[in-house]
Design a protein around this motif. Sequence first.
Motif, PDB file in Angstrom:
ATOM      1  N   THR A  47      10.605   2.861   2.007  1.00 50.38           N
ATOM      2  CA  THR A  47      10.480   4.212   2.426  1.00 50.38           C
ATOM      3  C   THR A  47       9.109   4.901   1.710  1.00 50.38           C
ATOM      4  O   THR A  47       8.963   5.984   1.975  1.00 50.38           O
ATOM      5  N   GLY A  48       8.360   4.014   1.087  1.00 49.12           N
ATOM      6  CA  GLY A  48       7.127   4.514   0.294  1.00 49.12           C
ATOM      7  C   GLY A  48       7.333   5.358  -0.777  1.00 49.12           C
ATOM      8  O   GLY A  48       6.734   5.907  -1.531  1.00 49.12           O
ATOM      9  N   THR A  49       8.610   4.964  -1.448  1.00 47.88           N
ATOM     10  CA  THR A  49       8.803   5.515  -2.586  1.00 47.88           C
ATOM     11  C   THR A  49       8.675   4.508  -3.859  1.00 47.88           C
ATOM     12  O   THR A  49       9.082   3.451  -3.984  1.00 47.88           O
ATOM     13  N   GLY A  50       7.989   5.372  -5.094  1.00 47.97           N
ATOM     14  CA  GLY A  50       7.754   4.482  -6.109  1.00 47.97           C
ATOM     15  C   GLY A  50       7.214   5.436  -7.290  1.00 47.97           C
ATOM     16  O   GLY A  50       7.056   6.474  -6.902  1.00 47.97           O
ATOM     17  N   SER A  51       7.225   4.778  -8.175  1.00 44.41           N
ATOM     18  CA  SER A  51       6.884   5.784  -9.648  1.00 44.41           C
ATOM     19  C   SER A  51       5.546   5.232 -10.087  1.00 44.41           C
ATOM     20  O   SER A  51       5.178   3.980 -10.175  1.00 44.41           O
ATOM     21  N   ASP A  52       4.982   6.065 -11.023  1.00 40.22           N
ATOM     22  CA  ASP A  52       3.858   5.600 -12.148  1.00 40.22           C
ATOM     23  C   ASP A  52       4.352   4.289 -12.910  1.00 40.22           C
ATOM     24  O   ASP A  52       3.605   3.339 -13.153  1.00 40.22           O
ATOM     25  N   ALA A  67      -4.625 -12.140 -13.760  1.00 45.43           N
ATOM     26  CA  ALA A  67      -5.722 -11.296 -12.907  1.00 45.43           C
ATOM     27  C   ALA A  67      -6.862 -10.914 -13.613  1.00 45.43           C
ATOM     28  O   ALA A  67      -6.912 -10.357 -14.713  1.00 45.43           O
ATOM     29  N   ASP A  68      -8.052 -11.007 -13.125  1.00 42.62           N
ATOM     30  CA  ASP A  68      -9.207 -10.502 -13.626  1.00 42.62           C
ATOM     31  C   ASP A  68      -9.682  -9.380 -13.172  1.00 42.62           C
ATOM     32  O   ASP A  68     -10.473  -8.406 -13.689  1.00 42.62           O
ATOM     33  N   ILE A  69      -9.492  -9.264 -11.832  1.00 38.71           N
ATOM     34  CA  ILE A  69     -10.002  -8.015 -11.127  1.00 38.71           C
ATOM     35  C   ILE A  69      -8.490  -7.469 -10.462  1.00 38.71           C
ATOM     36  O   ILE A  69      -7.863  -8.101  -9.871  1.00 38.71           O
ATOM     37  N   ILE A  70      -8.450  -6.095 -10.490  1.00 39.99           N
ATOM     38  CA  ILE A  70      -7.293  -5.447  -9.844  1.00 39.99           C
ATOM     39  C   ILE A  70      -7.579  -4.405  -9.072  1.00 39.99           C
ATOM     40  O   ILE A  70      -8.347  -3.226  -9.494  1.00 39.99           O
ATOM     41  N   ASN A  71      -6.936  -4.242  -7.772  1.00 36.18           N
ATOM     42  CA  ASN A  71      -7.285  -3.122  -7.041  1.00 36.18           C
ATOM     43  C   ASN A  71      -5.825  -2.670  -6.605  1.00 36.18           C
ATOM     44  O   ASN A  71      -4.937  -3.225  -6.274  1.00 36.18           O
ATOM     45  N   VAL A  72      -5.952  -1.320  -6.908  1.00 36.77           N
ATOM     46  CA  VAL A  72      -4.557  -0.639  -6.536  1.00 36.77           C
ATOM     47  C   VAL A  72      -5.030   0.278  -5.423  1.00 36.77           C
ATOM     48  O   VAL A  72      -5.282   1.533  -5.727  1.00 36.77           O
ATOM     49  N   SER A  73      -4.129   0.168  -4.292  1.00 35.38           N
ATOM     50  CA  SER A  73      -4.430   1.033  -3.144  1.00 35.38           C
ATOM     51  C   SER A  73      -3.115   1.834  -2.884  1.00 35.38           C
ATOM     52  O   SER A  73      -2.086   1.166  -2.347  1.00 35.38           O
ATOM     53  N   LEU A  74      -2.946   2.835  -3.530  1.00 34.44           N
ATOM     54  CA  LEU A  74      -1.678   3.722  -3.383  1.00 34.44           C
ATOM     55  C   LEU A  74      -2.187   4.987  -2.619  1.00 34.44           C
ATOM     56  O   LEU A  74      -3.219   5.592  -2.945  1.00 34.44           O
ATOM     57  N   GLY A  75      -1.309   5.660  -1.943  1.00 35.30           N
ATOM     58  CA  GLY A  75      -1.448   6.606  -1.280  1.00 35.30           C
ATOM     59  C   GLY A  75      -0.405   7.394  -0.818  1.00 35.30           C
ATOM     60  O   GLY A  75       0.800   6.860  -0.658  1.00 35.30           O
ATOM     61  N   THR A  76      -0.156   8.662  -0.760  1.00 35.53           N
ATOM     62  CA  THR A  76       0.860   9.489  -0.217  1.00 35.53           C
ATOM     63  C   THR A  76       0.417  10.963   0.553  1.00 35.53           C
ATOM     64  O   THR A  76      -0.657  11.089   0.117  1.00 35.53           O
ATOM     65  N   GLU A  77       1.296  11.749   1.296  1.00 34.38           N
ATOM     66  CA  GLU A  77       0.986  12.649   1.562  1.00 34.38           C
ATOM     67  C   GLU A  77       1.686  13.805   0.922  1.00 34.38           C
ATOM     68  O   GLU A  77       1.497  14.969   0.903  1.00 34.38           O
ATOM     69  N   ASN A  78       2.508  13.288   0.070  1.00 31.62           N
ATOM     70  CA  ASN A  78       3.086  14.212  -0.944  1.00 31.62           C
ATOM     71  C   ASN A  78       2.369  14.652  -2.184  1.00 31.62           C
ATOM     72  O   ASN A  78       1.813  13.726  -2.707  1.00 31.62           O
ATOM     73  N   TYR A  79       2.685  15.573  -2.959  1.00 32.75           N
ATOM     74  CA  TYR A  79       1.916  15.863  -4.341  1.00 32.75           C
ATOM     75  C   TYR A  79       2.445  15.049  -5.235  1.00 32.75           C
ATOM     76  O   TYR A  79       3.749  14.809  -5.612  1.00 32.75           O
ATOM     77  N   SER A  80       1.618  14.675  -6.192  1.00 32.93           N
ATOM     78  CA  SER A  80       2.049  13.822  -7.128  1.00 32.93           C
ATOM     79  C   SER A  80       1.543  14.423  -8.712  1.00 32.93           C
ATOM     80  O   SER A  80       0.609  15.031  -8.739  1.00 32.93           O
ATOM     81  N   GLN A  81       2.549  14.403  -9.707  1.00 35.60           N
ATOM     82  CA  GLN A  81       2.141  14.966 -11.011  1.00 35.60           C
ATOM     83  C   GLN A  81       0.870  14.173 -11.526  1.00 35.60           C
ATOM     84  O   GLN A  81       0.098  14.473 -12.526  1.00 35.60           O
TER      85      GLN A  81
END
Length: 81
Positions: A47-52, A67-81
């Motif tokens: 559902t696109g739900t996850g936490s920090d 891992a030597d290199i990490i790409n974190v591709s996260l996105g949402t249309e909702n406000y995030s703290q």
Amino acid sequence: AEDQQGHGTHVTGLALSAGNNGNWNGKGIIGMGYPSRGMNLRVFDDTGTGSDADAAGAIFHAVENGADIINVSLGTENYSQ
């Protein structure tokens, strides 16, 4: 991990593509990290739900597994703290 949205798979493919793989009109591309190896980790559920904490857990898992290199591709249309 199955990528429900396709974004992470797309970014990984751009980064790690092998040379002349024939995937685009009979012609291949060379990724930026060729000949690196990749590790796909999924942070959000179907559902696109996850936490920090979920994202941090994936990062720690990647580091613990070399891992030597990490790409974190996260996105949402909702406000995030």
